[in-house]
Design an enzyme around this catalytic site. Structure first.
Site, PDB file in Angstrom:
ATOM      1  N   GLU A  74      42.581  41.078  38.116  1.00 39.43           N
ATOM      2  CA  GLU A  74      43.425  39.981  37.674  1.00 39.43           C
ATOM      3  C   GLU A  74      44.825  39.950  38.299  1.00 39.43           C
ATOM      4  O   GLU A  74      45.830  40.155  37.612  1.00 39.43           O
ATOM      5  CB  GLU A  74      43.559  40.012  36.149  1.00 39.43           C
ATOM      6  CG  GLU A  74      42.220  39.934  35.434  1.00 39.43           C
ATOM      7  CD  GLU A  74      42.369  39.808  33.928  1.00 39.43           C
ATOM      8  OE1 GLU A  74      43.484  40.015  33.421  1.00 39.43           O
ATOM      9  OE2 GLU A  74      41.374  39.486  33.271  1.00 39.43           O
ATOM     10  N   GLU A 128      34.629  40.734  32.805  1.00 40.05           N
ATOM     11  CA  GLU A 128      35.195  40.863  31.452  1.00 40.05           C
ATOM     12  C   GLU A 128      34.900  39.583  30.698  1.00 40.05           C
ATOM     13  O   GLU A 128      35.083  38.488  31.222  1.00 40.05           O
ATOM     14  CB  GLU A 128      36.722  41.026  31.470  1.00 40.05           C
ATOM     15  CG  GLU A 128      37.223  42.386  31.849  1.00 40.05           C
ATOM     16  CD  GLU A 128      38.750  42.484  31.703  1.00 40.05           C
ATOM     17  OE1 GLU A 128      39.357  41.742  30.901  1.00 40.05           O
ATOM     18  OE2 GLU A 128      39.331  43.305  32.429  1.00 40.05           O
TER      19      GLU A 128
END
Ligand code: FCB
Length: 394
Positions: free
Chosen positions: A119, A303
């Site tokens: 991320e 995720e």
């Protein structure tokens, strides 16, 4: 006998006495075709060396059942590098390159899959642009600069992985918060496109296509990323897979302040305990739109999960809300696969309740409940539901 006991006061009953379970590679790993012959392989070939005439070719299939997925950077930049500017300093990208070299030489191809970054949006935007995450810096120039150096580090890291571990998978994990217009007005639609470019495509497009999105040209020149010759080619490396992290969506309208690109609405509707809207269809929309827009490598959902207000009652956590979140989202992945999106796997976030960054220990994402006073672990209903799902695969 159905229990193990020791004399009262035994030194073996002291906390300081360590218990574990022991294994050794030859005895459990198997996978004979992918390792160097060892003296035990050769010894097993002798007619009467092994009582049952077996060998370690398969053993417990430990290697084939365990695939290690390693993320090289999940936000914990060494403070000594931050002291020299952190991701605002281009040198940090080269420090990352060196780190990837050392790690991949040490772990080699025992790691099935490497991700360079988790991320970049969160590291760059939350950490250096709006300052809600470490290191807590603010400013558009900072955010865009950090993002560029992280993307550059990704590209440099990929090149090292290709050299050191050519047979391991290598890729990157990006988080996406799909952007929806508050109305169908032209201004809202335009603002939504800009938000998507600024938040999501800012990372995806350089990695996949070697260029920043159009919204770049809406920024003051002084705020644009410090791109040097050759950077975009380095950033745009072929990926073995793309990791997609997904939790929620957001709505946008035309900007309400001077210099703003868009107006971001707060979350509405059913919310998780962290205040994020539960809208599973956004995962389907995301996967299908990425698949239309880009030539994608295989995708892993790296995720997905939900913070819920878990209650431990009589030794149980009956987190039906989290089970429902997983159920609905996995079904969206299913639908996306049926229409042709190549998704190879799914990782639930997270194994354990843990330190949820700026939220501290207050938000619980785990399949396993952790009592942070005693560190006692309790499997939640969701852990058993996930286990049952996985066990039902054929
Ligand atoms: C993701 C992060 C992860 C965790 C979850 C809830 O953005 O990668 O560490 O914080 O959100």
């Amino acid at each position: 006998m159905n229990s193990i006991s020791l004399p009262a006061g035994s030194p073996l009953l002291k906390k300081s006495f360590l218990y574990g379970t022991a294994t050794s590679s030859f005895q459990i790993e198997g996978d004979v075709d992918n390792r160097l012959e060892c003296i035990w392989d050769r010894f097993c070939e002798q007619p009467s060396a092994i009582a049952d005439h077996s060998n370690g070719d398969v053993a417990c299939e430990h290697i084939v059942r365990i695939k290690a997925f390693a993320t090289l950077y999940h936000w914990d930049l060494p403070q000594h590098l931050e002291d020299k500017g952190g991701w605002l300093n281009r040198q940090t990208a080269y420090a990352f390159e060196d780190y990837v070299d050392k790690i991949s030489q040490a772990l080699g191809e025992d790691v099935y899959s490497y991700a360079t970054f988790n991320e970049p949006f969160c590291s760059a935007y939350l950490g250096y642009e709006i300052g809600v995450h470490a290191p807590g810096k603010t400013g558009r120039k900072y955010g865009r600069t950090a993002a560029h150096h992280i993307l550059l580090a990704h590209g440099l890291g990929m090149q090292v992985l290709r050299k050191n571990v050519p047979n391991s998978e290598a890729g990157i994990v990006l988080n996406f918060t799909p952007c929806y217009p508050a109305t169908q007005d032209t201004d809202d639609l335009l603002a939504t496109r800009k938000a998507d470019e600024y938040i999501n495509q800012w990372y995806m497009q350089p990695v996949m296509e070697g260029r920043y999105p159009e919204v770049l040209f809406d920024l003051d020149e002084a705020d644009r990323p410090p791109v040097e010759d050759g950077d975009m080619e380095i950033i745009c490396q072929p990926l073995d897979y793309l990791g997609v992290n997904f939790y929620t969506r957001l709505h946008y309208s035309a900007p309400r302040e001077k210099n703003a690109l868009y107006y971001e609405h707060s979350h509405q509707g059913p919310l998780t305990d962290i205040g994020w809207e539960i809208y599973p269809k956004a995962l389907y929309d995301l996967l299908t739109s990425l698949n239309e827009r880009y030539t994608l490598p295989p995708i892993f959902i790296t995720e997905n999960g939900a913070a819920m207000a878990d209650k431990l009652i009589d030794g149980e956590v009956n987190d039906v809300d989290r089970v429902s979140y997983y159920h609905t989202h996995l079904n969206m992945v299913h639908d996306a696969v049926l229409v042709g999106v190549k998704v190879s796997g799914y990782f639930a976030w997270s194994l354990l309740d843990n330190f949820e960054w700026a939220e501290g220990y207050a938000k619980r994402f785990g399949l396993v409940y952790v009592d942070f006073d005693t560190q006692e672990r309790t499997l939640k209903l969701s852990a058993n539901a996930y286990k049952t799902l996985i066990a039902s695969r054929k």
